[in-house]
Design an enzyme around this catalytic site. Structure first.
Site, PDB file in Angstrom:
ATOM      1  N   CYS A 268      47.542  82.269  41.366  1.00 23.00           N
ATOM      2  CA  CYS A 268      46.480  82.515  42.351  1.00 23.00           C
ATOM      3  C   CYS A 268      46.551  83.942  42.884  1.00 23.00           C
ATOM      4  O   CYS A 268      45.556  84.651  42.888  1.00 23.00           O
ATOM      5  CB  CYS A 268      46.606  81.516  43.481  1.00 23.00           C
ATOM      6  SG  CYS A 268      48.258  81.470  44.173  1.00 23.00           S
TER       7      CYS A 268
ATOM      8  N   GLU B 151      44.724  76.534  50.466  1.00 22.32           N
ATOM      9  CA  GLU B 151      45.126  77.707  49.671  1.00 22.32           C
ATOM     10  C   GLU B 151      44.233  77.703  48.439  1.00 22.32           C
ATOM     11  O   GLU B 151      44.435  76.919  47.512  1.00 22.32           O
ATOM     12  CB  GLU B 151      46.597  77.588  49.255  1.00 22.32           C
ATOM     13  CG  GLU B 151      47.571  77.625  50.410  1.00 22.32           C
ATOM     14  CD  GLU B 151      47.765  79.021  50.995  1.00 22.32           C
ATOM     15  OE1 GLU B 151      47.096  79.969  50.553  1.00 22.32           O
ATOM     16  OE2 GLU B 151      48.595  79.144  51.908  1.00 22.32           O
TER      17      GLU B 151
ATOM     18  N   SER C 101      41.144  75.259  43.553  1.00 18.11           N
ATOM     19  CA  SER C 101      39.993  76.164  43.501  1.00 18.11           C
ATOM     20  C   SER C 101      39.191  76.144  44.799  1.00 18.11           C
ATOM     21  O   SER C 101      39.233  75.169  45.575  1.00 18.11           O
ATOM     22  CB  SER C 101      39.090  75.763  42.333  1.00 18.11           C
ATOM     23  OG  SER C 101      38.567  74.482  42.582  1.00 18.11           O
ATOM     24  N   THR C 102      38.429  77.193  45.008  1.00 24.90           N
ATOM     25  CA  THR C 102      37.583  77.269  46.197  1.00 24.90           C
ATOM     26  C   THR C 102      36.534  76.150  46.175  1.00 24.90           C
ATOM     27  O   THR C 102      36.243  75.541  47.216  1.00 24.90           O
ATOM     28  CB  THR C 102      36.914  78.662  46.278  1.00 24.90           C
ATOM     29  OG1 THR C 102      37.967  79.628  46.400  1.00 24.90           O
ATOM     30  CG2 THR C 102      35.995  78.789  47.471  1.00 24.90           C
ATOM     31  N   ALA C 103      36.009  75.835  44.995  1.00 25.88           N
ATOM     32  CA  ALA C 103      34.991  74.778  44.905  1.00 25.88           C
ATOM     33  C   ALA C 103      35.563  73.439  45.368  1.00 25.88           C
ATOM     34  O   ALA C 103      34.929  72.713  46.151  1.00 25.88           O
ATOM     35  CB  ALA C 103      34.477  74.672  43.470  1.00 25.88           C
ATOM     36  N   THR C 104      36.769  73.113  44.927  1.00 21.34           N
ATOM     37  CA  THR C 104      37.373  71.842  45.355  1.00 21.34           C
ATOM     38  C   THR C 104      37.720  71.899  46.844  1.00 21.34           C
ATOM     39  O   THR C 104      37.578  70.899  47.556  1.00 21.34           O
ATOM     40  CB  THR C 104      38.625  71.520  44.514  1.00 21.34           C
ATOM     41  OG1 THR C 104      38.253  71.510  43.146  1.00 21.34           O
ATOM     42  CG2 THR C 104      39.208  70.177  44.870  1.00 21.34           C
TER      43      THR C 104
HETATM   44  P1  NAD Z   1      41.190  72.417  41.024  1.00 18.15           P
HETATM   45  O1  NAD Z   1      40.536  72.730  42.322  1.00 18.15           O
HETATM   46  O2  NAD Z   1      40.347  72.139  39.850  1.00 18.15           O
HETATM   47  O3  NAD Z   1      42.150  71.151  41.181  1.00 18.15           O
HETATM   48  C1  NAD Z   1      43.184  71.112  42.149  1.00 18.15           C
HETATM   49  C2  NAD Z   1      43.464  69.664  42.519  1.00 18.15           C
HETATM   50  O4  NAD Z   1      42.358  69.111  43.214  1.00 18.15           O
HETATM   51  C3  NAD Z   1      43.728  68.751  41.334  1.00 18.15           C
HETATM   52  O5  NAD Z   1      44.816  67.908  41.664  1.00 18.15           O
HETATM   53  C4  NAD Z   1      42.436  67.954  41.235  1.00 18.15           C
HETATM   54  O6  NAD Z   1      42.592  66.681  40.672  1.00 18.15           O
HETATM   55  C5  NAD Z   1      42.044  67.817  42.686  1.00 18.15           C
HETATM   56  N1  NAD Z   1      40.622  67.557  42.932  1.00 18.15           N
HETATM   57  C6  NAD Z   1      39.565  67.888  42.150  1.00 18.15           C
HETATM   58  N2  NAD Z   1      38.410  67.534  42.765  1.00 18.15           N
HETATM   59  C7  NAD Z   1      38.752  66.983  43.951  1.00 18.15           C
HETATM   60  C8  NAD Z   1      38.016  66.451  45.049  1.00 18.15           C
HETATM   61  N3  NAD Z   1      36.679  66.428  45.046  1.00 18.15           N
HETATM   62  N4  NAD Z   1      38.705  65.993  46.122  1.00 18.15           N
HETATM   63  C9  NAD Z   1      40.047  66.049  46.162  1.00 18.15           C
HETATM   64  N5  NAD Z   1      40.805  66.515  45.155  1.00 18.15           N
HETATM   65  C10 NAD Z   1      40.162  66.997  44.066  1.00 18.15           C
HETATM   66  O7  NAD Z   1      42.193  73.646  40.760  1.00 18.15           O
HETATM   67  P2  NAD Z   1      43.077  73.928  39.447  1.00 18.15           P
HETATM   68  O8  NAD Z   1      42.160  74.326  38.331  1.00 18.15           O
HETATM   69  O9  NAD Z   1      44.032  72.824  39.249  1.00 18.15           O
HETATM   70  O10 NAD Z   1      43.916  75.204  39.926  1.00 18.15           O
HETATM   71  C11 NAD Z   1      43.487  76.519  39.737  1.00 18.15           C
HETATM   72  C12 NAD Z   1      42.894  77.060  41.031  1.00 18.15           C
HETATM   73  O11 NAD Z   1      43.858  76.946  42.076  1.00 18.15           O
HETATM   74  C13 NAD Z   1      42.549  78.534  40.971  1.00 18.15           C
HETATM   75  O12 NAD Z   1      41.331  78.759  41.622  1.00 18.15           O
HETATM   76  C14 NAD Z   1      43.688  79.188  41.752  1.00 18.15           C
HETATM   77  O13 NAD Z   1      43.378  80.433  42.306  1.00 18.15           O
HETATM   78  C15 NAD Z   1      43.956  78.168  42.792  1.00 18.15           C
HETATM   79  N6  NAD Z   1      45.300  78.327  43.339  1.00 18.15           N
HETATM   80  C16 NAD Z   1      45.430  78.811  44.604  1.00 18.15           C
HETATM   81  C17 NAD Z   1      46.704  79.019  45.143  1.00 18.15           C
HETATM   82  C18 NAD Z   1      46.899  79.575  46.534  1.00 18.15           C
HETATM   83  O14 NAD Z   1      48.018  79.553  47.033  1.00 18.15           O
HETATM   84  N7  NAD Z   1      45.859  80.066  47.190  1.00 18.15           N
HETATM   85  C19 NAD Z   1      47.827  78.706  44.386  1.00 18.15           C
HETATM   86  C20 NAD Z   1      47.649  78.214  43.081  1.00 18.15           C
HETATM   87  C21 NAD Z   1      46.371  78.012  42.590  1.00 18.15           C
END
Ligand code: NAD
Length: 469
Positions: free
Chosen positions: A277, A243, A222-225
């Site tokens: 995504c 990404e 996610s964008t927030a992460t």
């Molecule tokens: P998420 O950001 O909640 O989690 C992704 C990963 O980050 C997980 O492994 C999580 O444990 C880890 N994480 C969480 N907080 C963290 C921190 N503070 N520091 C480091 N790591 C941390 O995302 P999600 O819910 O698993 O996936 C869905 C999101 O991913 C959607 O926004 C989707 O659009 C995006 N996405 C983007 C692409 C792309 O290619 N642009 C591809 C697939 C998914």
């Protein structure tokens, strides 16, 4: 080849804390995942740092050969990997789903192995000779999401290994078994310690992103992460490929044939039950063909079977987790309350053991509605009416994300002109979301930065070095 049970046994934790992973279609246990800690992460990074110099010194040809053998190993275990992926993530075996995802893992490994990256002579004028090389970074951290857990992990690790790096993976807490199983299969062909999985939570992700022994983070999520990772990686000036989230627009021009594009629109929006995504999330349709597109798309969507992924008949599965189910439910209900017309779907069975949300199509909805403006990441598609192309382009560009987009028209040259005006990393013509290991992929605006795939993707996993003299 290992049986499904042997694969699960091979990745079963032998010590430490564990967590039961539940099948999102049935609520039944799939297997036990380790809950790794920051200490486990330290051990994995140390092992990676030990293995990396020997791997780097092998050179491109030997590393590519190892990636090809790893692709063979994936193909030998393809059916078992697909079944585990289907049970843990929920996606069906058939359609562009679990078997397709495992096939993509092998394909991306093969293309990463075959892509040529030569040193470039930038200047050679008799006085100056400057060459640009790409050297290994060292140990790369790969942090991934739960929607395409195997494929996205390969997107991150294949170019990293090819370029001479070691990799430490932090999979999503929702889908660790898929990634552990994939790494177990790949490791049949890789030196010990070079590739490992630390199946921990957010704390482990944060520790990876801030660790001084990690030279680069490949992050998909996610964008927030992504923003949190930019902050936690700042003190060590880590390289990042981000990404991030999207909310892709599609624009249907007035000359498009509604029936001819309906199936492409459907898969563009509903691939992986919308948990993708770069899926079509907002469809802008010209007033002249609005009703015809709504009708054609609804009739395609109504015919797509949804259910347990292991049933060979299904092509849509459950949402992977309850949080995602709740987000989609909330946004569709809010759209209904605002007066939008639900053409198909809505009304999920709240008492079911799985997280099934029906394919949902919403018409006569305002562009500012949260179902349009927020990333709902599920099987709901709002269709917005427009009357001029300028208006459609302005609505497509109104958000602060820009991963993918698409333009649909009988005239590809006209569609390309509209595509050039859209703020997105990729704009597809008469299709949506078709990624290719030879074609660079990345986001615009807050959908992230850095490119994956192709030669650009290899360069992103190296440190540029100029030899001048
Ligand atoms: P998420 O950001 O909640 O989690 C992704 C990963 O980050 C997980 O492994 C999580 O444990 C880890 N994480 C969480 N907080 C963290 C921190 N503070 N520091 C480091 N790591 C941390 O995302 P999600 O819910 O698993 O996936 C869905 C999101 O991913 C959607 O926004 C989707 O659009 C995006 N996405 C983007 C692409 C792309 O290619 N642009 C591809 C697939 C998914």
């Amino acid at each position: 080849m290992e049986t499904y049970d042997a694969l699960l046994a091979a990745i079963a934790p032998t010590s430490g804390e564990t967590r039961t992973i539940l099948d999102p279609a049935t609520g039944q246990p799939v297997g036990q995942a380790p809950v790794h800690t920051v200490e486990d992460l330290e051990a994995a990074i140390a092992a990676a740092a030990t293995a990396q110099p020997g791997w780097a010194v092998l050179g491109h040809d030997a590393r590519s050969a190892a990636l090809l053998r790893a692709a063979d190993a994936v193909e030998r275990s393809a059916e078992e990997l697909a079944r585990l992926l289907s049970r843990e993530q929920g996606k069906p075996l058939n359609g562009p789903n679990a078997r397709f995802e495992v096939g993509a893992c092998a394909a991306w490994l093969r293309v990463a192995a075959a892509t040529v990256l030569e040193a470039e002579t930038v200047v050679d004028d008799g006085e100056t000779r400057a060459e640009l090389h790409y050297r290994p970074i060292g140990v790369v951290g790969a942090i991934g999401p739960w929607n395409w857990p195997m494929m996205i992990t390969v997107w991150q690790l294949a170019p990293a290994l090819r370029m001479g790096n070691a990799v430490v993976i932090k999979p999503s807490e929702y889908t660790p078994l898929s990634v552990l199983a994939l790494a177990h299969v790949l490791n049949q062909e890789l030196p010990e310690g070079l590739l490992s999985v630390v199946s921990g939570g957010r704390d482990v992700g944060e520790a990876l992103a801030s660790h001084p022994g990690i030279g680069k983070i490949m992050f998909t999520g996610s964008t927030a992460t992504g923003k949190a990772i930019i902050k936690s990686s700042a003190d060590t000036v880590k390289r990042l490929t981000l990404e991030l989230g999207g909310n892709d627009a599609g624009i249907v021009l007035p000359d498009a044939d509604p029936k001819a594009i309906a199936e492409g629109l459907f898969w563009g929006a509903f691939i992986n039950t919308g948990q993708t995504c770069a899926a079509l999330k907002r469809l802008y349709v010209h007033d002249a063909i609005y009703d015809a597109v709504c009708e054609a798309l609804t009739s395609v969507a109504a015919a797509m079977p949804m259910g347990n992924g292991l049933d060979e008949n299904n092509v849509l599965g459950p949402l992977q987790n309850r949080q995602q189910f709740d987000i989609v439910s909330r946004l569709v209900e809010a759209a209904r309350d605002s007066g939008a017309r639900i053409l198909l779907g809505g009304n999920p069975d709240q008492d079911q053991p799985g997280h099934f949300y029906p394919a949902t199509i919403v018409a006569d909805i305002d562009n500012s509605n949260p179902l349009v403006a927020e990333e709902q990441f599920g099987p709901a598609l709002p269709i917005i009416r427009y009357s001029t192309v300028d208006e459609a382009v302005a609505m497509a560009n109104a958000l602060d994300v820009g991963l993918g987009a698409s333009v649909w028209s009988a005239d590809p040259a006209e569609a390309r002109k509209v595509a050039a005006r859209i703020e997105a990393g990729t704009v597809w013509i008469n299709k949506h979301g078709a990624v290719d290991p030879r074609v660079p992929f990345g986001g615009a605006k807050q959908s992230g930065y850095g490119l994956e795939f192709g030669v650009e993707g290899l360069k992103a996993l190296g440190v540029p070095q100029v030899i001048n003299g």
